[in-house]
Write a protein that holds these residues in place. Structure first.
Motif, PDB file in Angstrom:
ATOM      1  N   GLU A   1       0.913  -1.195   0.020  1.00  0.00           N
ATOM      2  CA  GLU A   1      -0.042  -0.013  -0.062  1.00  0.00           C
ATOM      3  C   GLU A   1       0.831   1.231  -0.289  1.00  0.00           C
ATOM      4  O   GLU A   1       0.554   2.316  -0.698  1.00  0.00           O
ATOM      5  N   TYR A   2       1.848   1.275   0.809  1.00  0.00           N
ATOM      6  CA  TYR A   2       2.907   2.374   0.936  1.00  0.00           C
ATOM      7  C   TYR A   2       3.342   2.286  -0.406  1.00  0.00           C
ATOM      8  O   TYR A   2       3.605   3.566  -1.031  1.00  0.00           O
ATOM      9  N   ASN A   3       4.038   1.198  -1.140  1.00  0.00           N
ATOM     10  CA  ASN A   3       4.667   1.592  -2.352  1.00  0.00           C
ATOM     11  C   ASN A   3       3.726   2.179  -3.516  1.00  0.00           C
ATOM     12  O   ASN A   3       4.073   3.180  -4.034  1.00  0.00           O
ATOM     13  N   GLN A   4       2.467   1.843  -3.444  1.00  0.00           N
ATOM     14  CA  GLN A   4       1.218   2.154  -4.472  1.00  0.00           C
ATOM     15  C   GLN A   4       1.323   3.658  -4.246  1.00  0.00           C
ATOM     16  O   GLN A   4       0.965   4.294  -5.169  1.00  0.00           O
TER      17      GLN A   4
ATOM     18  N   PRO B   1      -2.080  13.451   1.707  1.00  0.00           N
ATOM     19  CA  PRO B   1      -1.133  12.793   2.788  1.00  0.00           C
ATOM     20  C   PRO B   1      -1.267  11.329   2.773  1.00  0.00           C
ATOM     21  O   PRO B   1      -2.301  10.891   2.461  1.00  0.00           O
ATOM     22  N   TYR B   2      -0.365  10.585   2.909  1.00  0.00           N
ATOM     23  CA  TYR B   2      -0.443   9.211   3.166  1.00  0.00           C
ATOM     24  C   TYR B   2      -1.004   8.796   4.596  1.00  0.00           C
ATOM     25  O   TYR B   2      -0.342   9.250   5.599  1.00  0.00           O
ATOM     26  N   SER B   3      -2.035   8.166   4.690  1.00  0.00           N
ATOM     27  CA  SER B   3      -2.601   7.842   6.030  1.00  0.00           C
ATOM     28  C   SER B   3      -2.226   6.426   6.220  1.00  0.00           C
ATOM     29  O   SER B   3      -2.647   5.133   5.746  1.00  0.00           O
ATOM     30  N   HIS B   4      -1.294   6.050   7.147  1.00  0.00           N
ATOM     31  CA  HIS B   4      -0.895   4.882   7.524  1.00  0.00           C
ATOM     32  C   HIS B   4      -1.263   4.182   8.728  1.00  0.00           C
ATOM     33  O   HIS B   4      -1.953   5.131   9.845  1.00  0.00           O
ATOM     34  N   HIS B   5      -1.512   2.799   8.755  1.00  0.00           N
ATOM     35  CA  HIS B   5      -1.837   2.091  10.153  1.00  0.00           C
ATOM     36  C   HIS B   5      -1.006   1.180  10.344  1.00  0.00           C
ATOM     37  O   HIS B   5      -1.042   0.221  10.332  1.00  0.00           O
TER      38      HIS B   5
END
Length: 505
Positions: free
Chosen positions: A400-403, A434-438
Motif C-alpha cells: 500500500e505504501y509503495n502504491q 497525505p499518506y494515511s498509514h496504520h
C-alpha cells in the motif's frame, strides 16, 4: 540427526528473515530527504557534492563519497532492492570473514556452511534489531549501516586476517578511512576502543616498540588514519555553518557545565537502555543459537568455565560503553539532548557480539547437550514463526505504501512531461493527499506507554514498527523535502500536500 534438524530449522529462519528484508527493500522507495541529494549529485557531480557539503553543511566526506556513488547508480530505481542486496551481502561477508578469522586464530574447526549460516542469521537479526528500523533503507543514512560493516572488516583485517599481507593492509586502511568520516559520534568510539586495545597489547608485551609486531603495526597505522580522518571531519567548515543554522556552536568551551552533561547523560542513558531492552528478544533468541554453534566447534585446548564474575565484567564494560556513547552525543549536540536513535544503530551489533561471546564461552565447557539442542530448536522455531508472521502481516502495508508513493510520483512526472501542453496551468501547484498509514507501534512504544500508565500519566508515545520512512510532503512549497522532489523531477511548479478536506497539512 539432531544437528541436521537444527541446521534445517535455522536455515529456514535465515531464509525467512532474508525474504522479509528483501521484501521491504522491494516495496521501499527513496525517502523525501533522499530526492534532493540525488538531484544534487546528478546536477553537480560526485566531487562537487562532497566539496559543497564539506564547506556548507556536513563534513562526513567518506559518507558522501559512498552515498554519492549509490545515489548515482540507484537514485532513479523504482525501488531499493539493489541497495538492499548490496548491504545485506556486504554484511554477510564481513561477519563470515570474521568468524573464519577467529576460528583460524584460535585453531577452531568449524564447517564453512555453519559459518555462513550464523553469519546470515546474526546479520539479519542485527539489522532488524536497529533502534530505528527504517535506517537500513534510508539512502541518506546508509553510513550508519556501512560503518558497522567497515568496523567488522577492520577488526578482521587487524586481528584475524587470513588473506595476503598487501590485501590486509589495503582492507584495513580503507575500512579505517571510511569509519573516520562516517559519523561524528561513531569514529571517536572506534578510536577509543582500538586505542585501549593498542595500549593493553603494549603493556602485555612489555615493550613500546610497536613496529616490531605486525598486528600492533597495522593497529597503529589504522589509528592514525582514523584520527586524521576524524579531525578532518570535525574541523571542516560545514559543521560551523550547520550548527549556526540550528543555534549551536563549535566552541567547545562555550556554556559547558559538568552538571548539565552528567544529568542529561544519565537521563539519556536510561532512555536508551529502555530502547535496548525493548529489542532484547532478538538477542535472547540468538543466545541459544550461539551456544549450539559453540558445541559444533572442535577446540584444540580446554577452556575455563564461564563464570558470573566474567559475566558481570562484560556487563559493566557494556554499560560503561553505553554511557560513553550517550555522553559523546549529548556533548556533540550542544547540550540539547541525545542524538536520534539511528545514531546508535551500531549498538545492535555490539549486543550481538556480546551475545555471541557469552554463548561461545558457555558452550566451551558445558556438557548439557540435550538442553542445548532443545533450546536451539525452540529458538529457531520461534524465529521461523516470527519471521513468517511479519512477512504475512507487513506485506499489505508495504504494498500500500509503495502504491501511494509510486502513484504520487508518477502523477508529478506525467505533469512535468505535459507541462508544455498545459501552459495555462503551469503555475498552479501540484497538490497531493497525505499518506494515511496504520502501522503498528514498536515494542519500545508499548513499553514506554506502559511506564506512563504505571506512573499515572496520560501521555502516549508512538513509533512505527515498519521499516519505512513516512513519505509525507509539507503544505509549504518551500520545505526542503518538497523542493527536493521538485528538483528530482525537474518540475517548474510547486508541490504541496493537502488533507482530504482540502486544508493544508
Amino acid at each position: 540427526m539432531k544437528e541436521n534438524l537444527i541446521k534445517c530449522v535455522l536455515w529456514v529462519a535465515a531464509v525467512l528473515s532474508t525474504m522479509y528484508i528483501l521484501m521491504t527493500g522491494w516495496y521501499n522507495v527513496p525517502s523525501l530527504d533522499d530526492y534532493g541529494f540525488i538531484a544534487d549529485v546528478e546536477r553537480i557531480g560526485l566531487w562537487n557534492l562532497i566539496k559543497t557539503m564539506y564547506l556548507t553543511w556536513q563534513c562526513r566526506f567518506s559518507t558522501f563519497f559512498v552515498n554519492g556513488i549509490i545515489w548515482l547508480i540507484f537514485g532513479r530505481s523504482a525501488n531499493l532492492i539493489g541497495v538492499t542486496i548490496i548491504l545485506l551481502c556486504t554484511g554477510w561477508l564481513s561477519v563470515a570473514l570474521l568468524f573464519k578469522g577467529i576460528a583460524c586464530h584460535y585453531n577452531w574447526q568449524i564447517s564453512s556452511s555453519l559459518r555462513w549460516l550464523m553469519a546470515i542469521l546474526t546479520t539479519n537479526i542485527g539489522v532488524l534489531a536497529f533502534l530505528e528500523p527504517s535506517t537500513f533503507y534510508w539512502l541518506c543514512a546508509l553510513n550508519y549501516t556501512i560503518a558497522i560493516w567497515a568496523t567488522i572488516f577492520l577488526v578482521y583485517f587487524i586481528f584475524f586476517s587470513t588473506t595476503r599481507k598487501w590485501l590486509t593492509w589495503i582492507g584495513a586502511i580503507l575500512s579505517a578511512a571510511y569509519i573516520s568520516g562516517s559519523a561524528e559520534n561513531y569514529a571517536p568510539l572506534v578510536i577509543m576502543v582500538l586505542g585501549l586495545i593498542f595500549l593493553v597489547r603494549l603493556v602485555q608485551q612489555k615493550t613500546w616498540k610497536w613496529w616490531i609486531d605486525d598486528t600492533n603495526n597495522l593497529l597503529f597505522v589504522s589509528l592514525l588514519v582514523l584520527c586524521a580522518g576524524f579531525l578532518a571531519m570535525l574541523l571542516g567548515s560545514g559543521n560551523k555553518v550547520r550548527l549556526g543554522s540550528e543555534g549551536g556552536s563549535l566552541d567547545l568551551t562555550e556554556g559547558i557545565k559538568l552538571s548539565s552533561l552528567l544529568i542529561r547523560t544519565v537521563k539519556a542513558s536510561f532512555i536508551l537502555t529502555l530502547r535496548f531492552i525493548s529489542r532484547s528478544l532478538y538477542y535472547i533468541a540468538l543466545l541459544p543459537l550461539f551456544i549450539w554453534m559453540g558445541k559444533q566447534i572442535k577446540y584444540v585446548k580446554k577452556y575455563t568455565p564461564f563464570t558470573w564474575r566474567e559475566f558481570f565484567i562484560i556487563l559493566t564494560c557494556l554499560l560503561a560503553f553505553i554511557v560513553i556513547s550517550v555522553a559523546v552525543c549529548v556533548f556533540g549536540v550542544s547540550w540539547h539532548w541525545y542524538a536520534p536513535p539511528r545514531a546508535y544503530c551500531f549498538m545492535s551489533f555490539v549486543f550481538v557480539a556480546v551475545t555471541g561471546y557469552i554463548g561461545l564461552r558457555i558452550a566451551q565447557t558445558s556438557d548439557r547437550n540435550s538442553a542445548i539442542n532443545a533450546s536451539a530448536v525452540t529458538s529457531g522455531l520461534l524465529l521461523c514463526v516470527f519471521f513468517g508472521y511479519i512477512l504475512i502481516c507487513d506485506y499489505p502495508t508495504l504494498k500500500e505504501y509503495n502504491q501511494y508513493v509510486c502513484t504520487r510520483n508518477s502523477q508529478i512526472e506525467e505533469r512535468v512531461l505535459h507541462s508544455s501542453e498545459t501552459s495555462s496551468n503551469a503555475q498552479l501547484p501540484f497538490v497531493c493527499k497525505p499518506y494515511s498509514h496504520h502501522w503498528s507501534a514498536t515494542t519500545y512504544s508499548t513499553m514506554r506507554n506502559g511506564i506512563y500508565a504505571i506512573l499515572g500519566k496520560s501521555r502516549r508515545f508512538y513509533e512505527p514498527q515498519v521499516l519505512l520512512m513516512e513519505s509525507e510532503l509539507s503544505s509549504d512549497p518551500s520545505d526542503f523535502r518538497n523542493n527536493g522532489l521538485q528538483l528530482y523531477y525537474k518540475a517548474d511548479f510547486d508541490i504541496i500536500c493537502l488533507t482530504d478536506d482540502g486544508n493544508q497539512n
